[in-house]
Scaffold this active site. Structure first.
Site, PDB file in Angstrom:
ATOM      1  N   CYS A 195       0.789  -1.158   0.000  1.00  0.00           N
ATOM      2  CA  CYS A 195       0.088  -0.035  -0.094  1.00  0.00           C
ATOM      3  C   CYS A 195       1.024   1.162   0.014  1.00  0.00           C
ATOM      4  O   CYS A 195       1.759   1.683   1.024  1.00  0.00           O
ATOM      5  CB  CYS A 195      -0.937   0.020   1.168  1.00  0.00           C
ATOM      6  SG  CYS A 195      -1.826   1.426   1.666  1.00  0.00           S
ATOM      7  N   CYS A 249       0.034   3.637   3.030  1.00  0.00           N
ATOM      8  CA  CYS A 249       1.065   2.742   4.067  1.00  0.00           C
ATOM      9  C   CYS A 249       2.348   3.069   4.286  1.00  0.00           C
ATOM     10  O   CYS A 249       2.970   3.565   5.347  1.00  0.00           O
ATOM     11  CB  CYS A 249       0.902   1.394   4.177  1.00  0.00           C
ATOM     12  SG  CYS A 249      -1.004   1.046   4.218  1.00  0.00           S
TER      13      CYS A 249
END
Length: 430
Positions: A58, A61
């Site tokens: 991600c 992230c």
């Protein structure tokens, strides 16, 4: 012989199921790595722990990770430390499922074991300032002008601030506990007349509310009974006029009042800004209602549920359910004297000269959740397209397949490249 076998079997079973020594945790300023084996123990070990449920692929992230690393040692030094931890929810799916993780990153703040989704800023310095609220006292006692000014400055703009001047702290302690996650509470014991001028109150006792984000200030002079105090607190948890967004819809949902919603073409136009000033004046005189506004340009999917085929701007009264009210002969406020038109609308509503209409879209919570569902569809379509494109290239060229991922950038791309893109507090990926 049978007895020996039985004893051996019992010992084996005892060894197998004997609970191991619980993992111990310390507040050392590092981000904890959690999984199924130590998650519950970590949550039980700290009063406040912020958990990042992430996925290695991600992009959002990856941008968040260094911010959490930078914030962790600062939060560890607070009088009531806040610990930061993370879970690879793509790997530890049972934990993700348990806490309804459907997008990455999902950030939960556990306060005495009770999770609340974190929706604040993600840059390290702002994240620290935001989270300090949860480690602070329920009610701060301020004993000088400088203490009051320092308290207000350090509180920042994320939460409303309530200061009781000359009030007994016991009067607002229960509200400091009840609304701890939504506002700052304090009591000023010693202060000068200069401070009274600065915070615009002329007698004591007084409870002053500040909403720095919206440059709003209100003062309550009593009666200082629970019912009236709580009404004042609840009314000032949100601004006088609330701009509609996915986040503020959640905020007004928790408020029991009906919404006077004004729909404009574009909330950034100068005429819309002037209209907002008029709505603030109306809101001050009608505190039993929540005043809000939305631009069709900004949130068309939401606005069109109120029949925007009529001339804008228009006003309706909405109970946050599937019905709303329009006022006879006062729905549109597109004239020159909008202040008079607003007053006429409110008068018509008070007198019951209304028409009940049906909310043509999803309910409030369905709309809030649907916003994610639509983005998820776009992401899935994008992933399929990217995979098809990669597959077509791999037939002609020697190319290593890209792991299944939802973001556009390659997993090996640097975080610094990702940081050059816009990064909003609520950004997530499926």
């Amino acid at each position: 012989m049978r007895m020996r076998v039985s004893v051996v079997l019992s010992v084996v079973l005892l060894i197998q199921f004997w609970p191991g020594e619980a993992e111990t945790f310390s507040v050392d300023g590092r981000v904890l790595i959690l999984d199924e084996s130590n998650f519950d123990s970590a949550i039980a070990s700290f009063d406040n722990i912020l958990v990042d449920f992430y996925a290695p692929w991600c992009g959002h992230c990856k941008r968040l990770a260094p911010e959490l690393d930078a914030a962790a040692p600062v939060l560890a030094t607070l009088n009531k430390p806040i610990v930061i931890a993370k879970v690879d929810a793509d790997k530890h799916t049972r934990l993700g499922k348990k806490y309804d993780v459907s997008a990455y990153p999902t950030i939960l703040l556990f306060n005495h074991g009770i999770p609340t989704e974190y929706r604040g800023p993600r840059k390290a310095d702002l994240l620290v300032r935001y989270l300090k609220k949860f480690a602070a006292s329920d009610v701060s006692i301020l004993d000088s002008d400088s203490a009051v000014n320092t308290f207000v400055a350090e509180a920042g703009t994320f939460f409303p601030i309530f200061i009781g001047f000359g009030l007994n702290s016991t009067l607002i302690e229960k509200f400091g506990i009840k609304y701890k996650k939504q506002a700052w509470f304090s009591v000023a014991k010693d202060f000068s007349e200069d401070l009274m001028v600065l915070y615009d109150f002329d007698k004591i006792p007084a409870l002053v509310s500040l909403n720095p984000q919206y440059s709003e200030r209100n003062t309550f002079y009593g009666p200082f009974e629970d019912e009236f105090l709580e009404d004042f607190v609840r009314q000032n948890l949100i601004p006088l006029v609330v701009p509609v967004s996915y986040e503020t819809l959640k905020l007004v949902k928790a408020d029991g009042r009906k919404i006077v919603l004004t729909i404009v073409e574009d909330e950034d136009e100068e005429r819309s800004r002037e209209l907002t000033k008029l709505l603030k004046a109306a809101a001050s005189a009608n505190r039993d209602l929540v005043f809000s506004y939305v631009g069709v340009k900004q949130m068309e999917e939401f606005a069109e549920n109120f029949d925007i085929s009529t001339k804008l701007p228009k006003m309706v009264v909405w109970d946050k359910g599937e019905d709303y009210l329009s006022v006879v002969d006062s729905e549109s406020i597109d004239g020159e004297d909008q202040a008079t038109e607003i007053s006429k609308f409110l008068e018509g509503y008070r007198e019951g000269r209304t028409i009940n209409k049906t909310f043509s879209g999803p309910s409030l919570m369905q709309f809030i959740h649907r916003s994610f569902d639509i983005r998820m569809v776009y992401i899935v379509v994008l992933v399929v397209a990217v995979l098809i494109l990669i597959q077509s290239f791999s037939k002609d060229d020697e190319y290593h397949p890209v792991p299944n991922q939802v973001q556009e950038d390659d997993p090996s791309s640097s975080v610094s490249e990702a940081e050059s893109k816009e990064y909003k507090p609520g950004d997530k990926e499926d």
